[in-house]
Design a protein around this motif. Structure first.
Motif, mmCIF file in Angstrom:
data_model
loop_
_atom_site.group_PDB
_atom_site.id
_atom_site.type_symbol
_atom_site.label_atom_id
_atom_site.label_comp_id
_atom_site.label_asym_id
_atom_site.label_seq_id
_atom_site.Cartn_x
_atom_site.Cartn_y
_atom_site.Cartn_z
ATOM 1 N N THR A 22 49.877 -56.449 -142.208
ATOM 2 C CA THR A 22 49.896 -55.402 -143.236
ATOM 3 C C THR A 22 51.270 -54.756 -143.379
ATOM 4 O O THR A 22 51.451 -53.882 -144.228
ATOM 5 N N LYS A 26 52.550 -52.142 -146.287
ATOM 6 C CA LYS A 26 52.826 -50.744 -145.933
ATOM 7 C C LYS A 26 54.216 -50.333 -146.416
ATOM 8 O O LYS A 26 54.393 -49.235 -146.966
ATOM 9 N N VAL A 207 46.578 -49.765 -148.861
ATOM 10 C CA VAL A 207 46.480 -50.713 -147.750
ATOM 11 C C VAL A 207 45.989 -49.943 -146.545
ATOM 12 O O VAL A 207 46.251 -48.741 -146.408
ATOM 13 N N ASP A 209 44.613 -50.637 -142.128
ATOM 14 C CA ASP A 209 44.307 -51.540 -141.029
ATOM 15 C C ASP A 209 42.843 -51.466 -140.631
ATOM 16 O O ASP A 209 42.389 -52.267 -139.814
ATOM 17 N N GLY A 212 41.445 -53.850 -143.409
ATOM 18 C CA GLY A 212 42.432 -54.890 -143.687
ATOM 19 C C GLY A 212 42.638 -55.207 -145.147
ATOM 20 O O GLY A 212 43.232 -56.229 -145.481
ATOM 21 N N ILE A 214 44.157 -54.905 -148.977
ATOM 22 C CA ILE A 214 45.247 -54.472 -149.843
ATOM 23 C C ILE A 214 44.666 -54.439 -151.244
ATOM 24 O O ILE A 214 44.085 -55.433 -151.695
ATOM 25 N N ALA A 237 43.869 -58.504 -145.892
ATOM 26 C CA ALA A 237 45.191 -58.794 -145.338
ATOM 27 C C ALA A 237 45.133 -60.027 -144.446
ATOM 28 O O ALA A 237 44.265 -60.149 -143.585
#
Length: 261
Positions: A22, A26, A207, A209, A212, A214, A237
């Protein structure tokens, strides 16, 4: 409406997360709020009122680093529960929520907002305890995202030349094969076609984590999307697959969606 994409937060989990997948996204999101916001800085703690002109500048760097009052956080190396920017009607908003991976405890939350015609405001809070966490507020010049379309960056992260995808018309429950494309000229989702100008009034890029994903979305047609459509392009991602979706605002169950793997 589209601003709601910023609320699509992920959930921390115990499984390992590869933050490298990612990192590019980011940095791309960060590019829309890069700058040092150092005017009228105030500092506070917990629920207390901030003390005027007592704070430190808040900086957002192109490499993903956020700095404030001796603190430094790089979003490409940390677990991001939520990160996104939204442009709407000449205004801009963003949010970056950094968590301690696997524990769900907030490390810091920061962002930049600007209402059309007003100075931009940057904020940051460090820590998870709402009663004691120090925070800062600063003003500054307009962030790059105020006057920069998100479309080209979204194409770089999510773009694809014309391809045939598996699609579903939820209203009629009909499956089909239809063209999709997302490039500098157009976004095609089956019978739906949009030029970059369709996203001029309202668009978001996000985005995280946590799940995951985008994602890029915009409101097409109507006022603030009313009577128009919510258009979404997203991918998980690290995956090559793409999801395309058009949702009529006045008929939210009449979704037309396509997927390519």
């Amino acid at each position: 409406m589209v601003a709601g994409i910023l609320a699509m937060a992920g959930t921390a989990c115990a499984a390992p997360v590869d933050l490298t997948i990612t990192a590019e996204a980011k940095r791309a999101v960060m590019s829309f709020l890069v700058g040092t916001y150092g005017s009228e800085c105030a500092r506070g703690r917990g629920q207390a009122m901030p003390v005027p002109r007592s704070g430190s500048p808040i900086g957002f760097a192109a490499d993903g680093t956020i700095t404030w009052a001796g603190n430094s956080f790089n979003v490409t190396r940390l677990y991001i529960n939520e990160m996104g920017v939204t442009r709407f009607g000449g205004s801009f908003a963003s949010k970056i929520d950094i968590e301690e991976f696997g524990k769900g405890q907030r490390i810091a939350v920061a962002g930049v907002t600007q209402t059309a015609g007003q100075p931009a405001g940057a904020t940051i809070t460090v820590g998870d305890d709402s009663t004691t966490a120090p925070f800062g507020l600063c003003q500054g010049g307009p962030p790059p995202g105020t006057s920069t379309s998100l479309w080209p960056t979204a194409v770089r992260l999510l773009g694809t030349p014309s391809r045939t995808a598996s699609c579903m018309d939820m209203k009629s429950s009909v499956q089909s094969r239809a063209p999709v494309a997302f490039d500098g000229r157009q976004l095609v989702i089956g019978p739906h076609r949009y030029a970059p100008g369709a996203a001029a009034n309202e668009e978001s890029l996000s985005v995280n984590d946590g799940n995951g994903d985008i994602g890029y979305s915009f409101g097409a047609g109507g006022s603030g999307g009313a009577g128009g459509e919510l258009v979404i392009v997203s991918r998980h991602a690290g995956d090559k697959g793409l999801h395309f979706q058009v949702t009529p605002v006045n008929e939210p169950m009449a979704i037309f969606a396509c997927d390519i793997e």
